[in-house]
Write a protein that holds these residues in place. Structure first.
Motif, PDB file in Angstrom:
ATOM      1  N   MET A   1       0.826  -1.215   0.000  1.00  0.00           N
ATOM      2  CA  MET A   1       0.000   0.000   0.000  1.00  0.00           C
ATOM      3  C   MET A   1       0.856   1.260   0.000  1.00  0.00           C
ATOM      4  SD  MET A   1      -3.161  -0.639  -0.274  1.00  0.00           S
ATOM      5  CE  MET A   1      -4.216  -2.073  -0.278  1.00  0.00           C
TER       6      MET A   1
ATOM      7  N   LYS B   1      -9.479   0.938   2.850  1.00  0.00           N
ATOM      8  CA  LYS B   1      -8.767   2.182   2.541  1.00  0.00           C
ATOM      9  C   LYS B   1      -9.528   2.990   1.499  1.00  0.00           C
ATOM     10  CE  LYS B   1      -4.052   3.808   1.745  1.00  0.00           C
ATOM     11  NZ  LYS B   1      -3.944   4.359   3.113  1.00  0.00           N
TER      12      LYS B   1
ATOM     13  N   TRP C   1     -12.432   4.684   3.243  1.00  0.00           N
ATOM     14  CA  TRP C   1     -12.013   5.828   4.052  1.00  0.00           C
ATOM     15  C   TRP C   1     -11.651   7.020   3.167  1.00  0.00           C
ATOM     16  CZ3 TRP C   1      -7.289   8.438   4.605  1.00  0.00           C
ATOM     17  CH2 TRP C   1      -7.205   9.307   5.684  1.00  0.00           C
TER      18      TRP C   1
END
Length: 843
Positions: free
Chosen positions: A387, A430, A433
């Motif tokens: 990531m 992710k 978010w």
């Protein structure tokens, strides 16, 4: 003296001479063939013997020479046979002599090898006469047990014990036939009313429903819960935990949930004690509020912000043992953190060198790290590093993105599906978010995470359902950032989406066109919106030339190489997980991970409300009984109350199914039924019928009963004789009704039976052999007889029946009808179990 006149010579013609020669030749040939047919030795023709004798010359004295004796063919044949026999005997004698010499030499060689091995193993220096350690390590110590006098004495003692057990044969027979019921007062836990016990029909084994008078209702349950002293002295309340297997008992901690089972009265009695603790804990709460404002002086006293000494009770004394544990825990945490840092450095070095050329070697090294480290640590560390390198404020290059996602796909196939599932879950969380944040067009973080999820679909790690859900979520908001994300997805995997689910893509295109037409004028004239509509039209018409800079050559090349990186026999498992399941995995559970719990899509408040509704339908009397039996969890309490208050076993079965229990909660059903069955004073067929019903309903209940029975067999010493008899009758019913196979008893070590286990097995076999229907009795042993893997179990059953059942039939205390029936059935079972051992001989 007159001269002899010579005989006149007769001159024969050539023709006469040839004629005489032909006759002589024919005569010789005839004699030759005649003698050959008689045995091989040439013998004269009897007609010519006189002629031959006349021609034999005589000696000077006028005596005739001796004629050699003619030997016949039979005599020659007999002599040859005797000679061959003598030669054969001589040869055999020589072979025996050589064989003896070879054996003697082999024995001498073996003695030399034994001495050499003893010297190498240091066995020649052993002074003690105990069993050599090498024998024990090789598992050969049992060979010397026969020569030990102590073992012989133990065998004699065991034989005496078995003879003592044989004295209890009549009692076991009475228990299983049910003609004499002896009420025993051992471990009285469930003291049901005598009316319900007496009214319980013994013919329930014929699968007939229980009458209303025979049922166990709420108002009819007469409860005498155990006192505290009885619960402290008996172990029966703990038996329900033993019914669980080791893995199941690790997942359910019953003893820690006792607080939930406390009544209001018990909570009132403990109120003062709790109050004392709360008074002591108030200063600690104040200290936590102060936080870093306190400090310690040189004398170890804690001072406040103003410098005042705080009360002494703030510093509680920590015992050395607890202090050592705290120090050990801190040292373990430090070692773990260092290990994680080292693992992170190793993975980061591998990922920095990742390329198409070294993809195979790097994936192999990461697989080795997976083998040597915790999978949870590896998944977390690997996902964090990926990531950090892929999701950046600048748009990630396509080549870098494709190579990293290819690595995830290879590990997903070779290591396990949890690798790809963990990476997918982190990526989706992710994305969710970032989607809620206000991102500018220049910040490409959201674009990158959407491209990561799209490439996971490109490498078949996830199905198209998740991509469509993300696209619909982006189209609903329809901002400039969302439009750019939609464009990236359609340019990379748009045609693959069209191929997998064209109908869903058509709906998406229509919704995007509608959104674009209804958008504001400023957004409608945006270049990104127009370009998105052109791309949508190109995908709809399957026209790749209309999309500028569209090139999937490198992506297709990597997907072909992926097959060479995946191990033989492995494959990429495509995950079909919805967006809601990934976002609420902490609340619902991870059903896609093997062994993970799944609570269903119900909130905690709804679960508590449902539990309260279910519990509210039971009387306080049943709830008190459930608490006395340590039914501490909601699942066990509800199942127990249903079992004890149902009209019949069919009603109980339907009510338990309506509870909607899943996974490990379903195992609690069997544990509660077994616990209740064992705690009854007299065996109640109601529990056997209910267990049989669950076995017929689903095989997972059958496996749960089998595992629970195995746990009970391992802890038979903790059961009383009454519980032993109840369990034997329950198993007898399940064996006869085909709910369980009799091979469930295969874990019993028949060579190491003690008194309790011997009586337990004997009671089961008596119940089966005395069954009314002979075909049912034969059916119990038929499947066992057909299995080649249960050969030892079959032999053990035959030996047990002959030694502990048939040998006891000589006792006069057994009725004649039962004696004859047992003898007949024992022979029948012996023939069934021995049928597979007989070999068919074809003539």
């Amino acid at each position: 003296m007159k001269k002899k006149t010579p005989k006149p010579t007769i001159n024969k013609s050539r023709k006469q001479i040839r004629k005489e020669l032909r006759k002589e030749k024919k005569a010789r040939k005839h004699e030759y063939y005649t003698n050959r047919n008689r045995g091989g030795r040439y013998v004269l023709n009897p007609n010519r013997i006189d002629e031959v004798q006349e021609n034999i010359p005589t000696s000077k004295k006028g005596k005739q020479k001796k004629i050699k004796k003619v030997v016949t063919s039979d005599e020659l044949h007999f002599k040859s046979l005797n000679k061959e026999k003598r030669e054969q005997e001589k040869l055999q004698e020589e072979m025996r002599r050589q064989r003896n010499e070879q054996l003697l030499s082999a024995n001498a060689e073996e003695d030399r090898n034994i001495k050499r091995l003893e010297k190498q193993l240091h066995l020649n220096k052993r002074k003690s006469k105990s069993t050599p350690k090498s024998f024990i390590e090789d598992g050969l110590d049992y060979l010397l047990e026969v020569c030990d006098s102590k073992n012989l004495e133990a065998a004699v003692a065991a034989e005496q014990q078995f003879s003592a057990v044989n004295d209890d044969f009549a009692e076991d027979l009475e228990l299983m036939t049910g003609k004499t019921k002896k009420e025993k007062k051992e471990n009285p836990v469930l003291d049901d009313s005598e009316e319900s016990d007496n009214n319980m029909n013994e013919d329930l084994s014929s699968n007939e429903d229980m009458d209303d008078d025979d049922s166990i209702e709420e108002d009819d349950v007469d409860v005498n819960p155990m006192s505290d002293e009885e619960s402290a002295t008996t172990k029966d309340d703990d038996v329900d935990v033993n019914a669980m297997s080791d893995e199941e008992s690790a997942t359910t901690e019953d003893d820690d949930v006792d607080v939930n089972a406390m009544s209001d009265d018990e909570s009132v009695t403990t109120g003062d004690h709790d109050q004392d603790h709360t008074d002591d804990d108030e200063p600690n709460q104040e200290q936590e509020k102060e936080g870093d404002e306190t400090w310690e002086d040189i004398y170890g006293r804690t001072r406040g912000k103003d410098g005042s000494v705080l009360p002494a009770n703030e510093n509680k004394y920590v015992p050395p043992a607890i202090r050592a544990k705290m120090e050990a825990a801190s040292s373990d945490d430090k070692a773990r953190s260092e290990k994680l840092k080292r693992l992170q450095r190793q993975l980061k070095g591998l990922l920095n060198r990742l390329a198409e050329s070294n993809m195979h070697s790097i994936s192999s090294q990461i697989e080795e790290l997976y083998m040597n480290n915790s999978r949870n640590d590896m998944n977390d560390t690997l996902t964090t590093l990926l990531m950090d390198s892929l999701v950046t404020p600048v748009l990630t290059p396509e080549r870098l993105l494709l190579e990293h996602i290819l690595l995830v796909a290879v590990l997903h196939a070779n290591v396990g599906t949890e690798v790809g599932a963990h990476f997918l879950q982190v990526a989706v969380k992710k994305y969710d978010w970032l989607f809620r944040q206000k991102n500018s067009v220049e910040n490409k973080v959201l674009d990158n995470i959407v491209c990561v999820i799209a490439q996971l679909y490109n490498y078949k790690i996830v199905q198209a359902q998740l991509i469509y859900e993300i696209l619909h979520k982006l189209s609903d908001r329809f901002t400039e950032v969302d439009i750019e994300c939609i464009l990236l997805v359609l340019k990379s995997i748009g045609f693959a989406l069209r191929k997998d689910d064209p109908l869903a893509l058509k709906k998406l295109i229509l919704s995007l066109q509608e959104k674009a037409n209804n958008a504001e004028s400023g957004l409608r004239d945006n270049a990104r919106v127009k370009f998105m509509l052109d791309v949508l039209l190109a995908i709809k018409n399957n026209n790749m030339t209309k999309i500028p800079n569209y090139d999937t050559t490198y992506s297709d090349h990597l997907k072909k190489l992926q097959k060479t990186f995946v191990h033989k026999g492995s494959y990429v498992t495509t995950l079909n997980i919805a967006l809601e399941d990934l976002l609420k995995a902490d609340e619902y559970g991870k059903w896609w991970v093997v062994g993970s719990a799944w609570t269903g899509k119900t909130t905690e408040a709804e679960a508590k409300k449902e539990s309260a509704v279910k519990t509210g339908s039971f009387t306080q009397k049943l709830l008190d009984l459930a608490r006395a039996q340590r039914m501490n969890t909601d699942t066990r309490r509800n199942v127990f109350c249903i079992v004890m208050s149902a009209e019949d076993y069919l009603d109980a079965f339907e009510q338990i199914l309506h509870l909607g229990l899943k996974n490990q909660q379903e195992r609690e059903i069997i544990h509660v039924i077994l616990h209740c069955c064992l705690q009854e004073k007299v065996f109640n067929p109601y529990y056997a019928l209910l267990s049989q019903k669950f076995c017929e309903h689903d095989r997972k209940f059958q496996m749960t009963i089998k595992f629970s029975i195995w746990d009970k067999l391992k802890a038979l010493q903790e059961c009383s004789l009454n519980q032993l008899s109840n369990l034997a009758k329950l198993l007898t019913h399940l064996f006869l009704e085909r709910g369980l196979p009799i091979s469930t008893l295969k874990i019993v070590q028949f060579s190491e039976l003690d008194k309790l286990s011997l009586r337990f097995i004997r009671q089961i076999l008596i119940g089966i052999l005395l069954c009314k229907d002979e075909d049912v009795c034969k059916g119990v042993f038929t499947n066992v007889a057909r299995s080649d893997k249960l050969k030892l179990f079959k032999e053990s059953l035959k030996l047990f029946i002959s030694h502990f059942l048939v040998s006891n039939l000589r006792s006069g205390a057994i009725p004649d009808d039962q004696k004859s029936l047992l003898d007949e059935r024992a022979k029948l079972v012996n023939n069934i179990l021995s049928a597979s051992d007989k070999k068919i001989i074809f003539k």
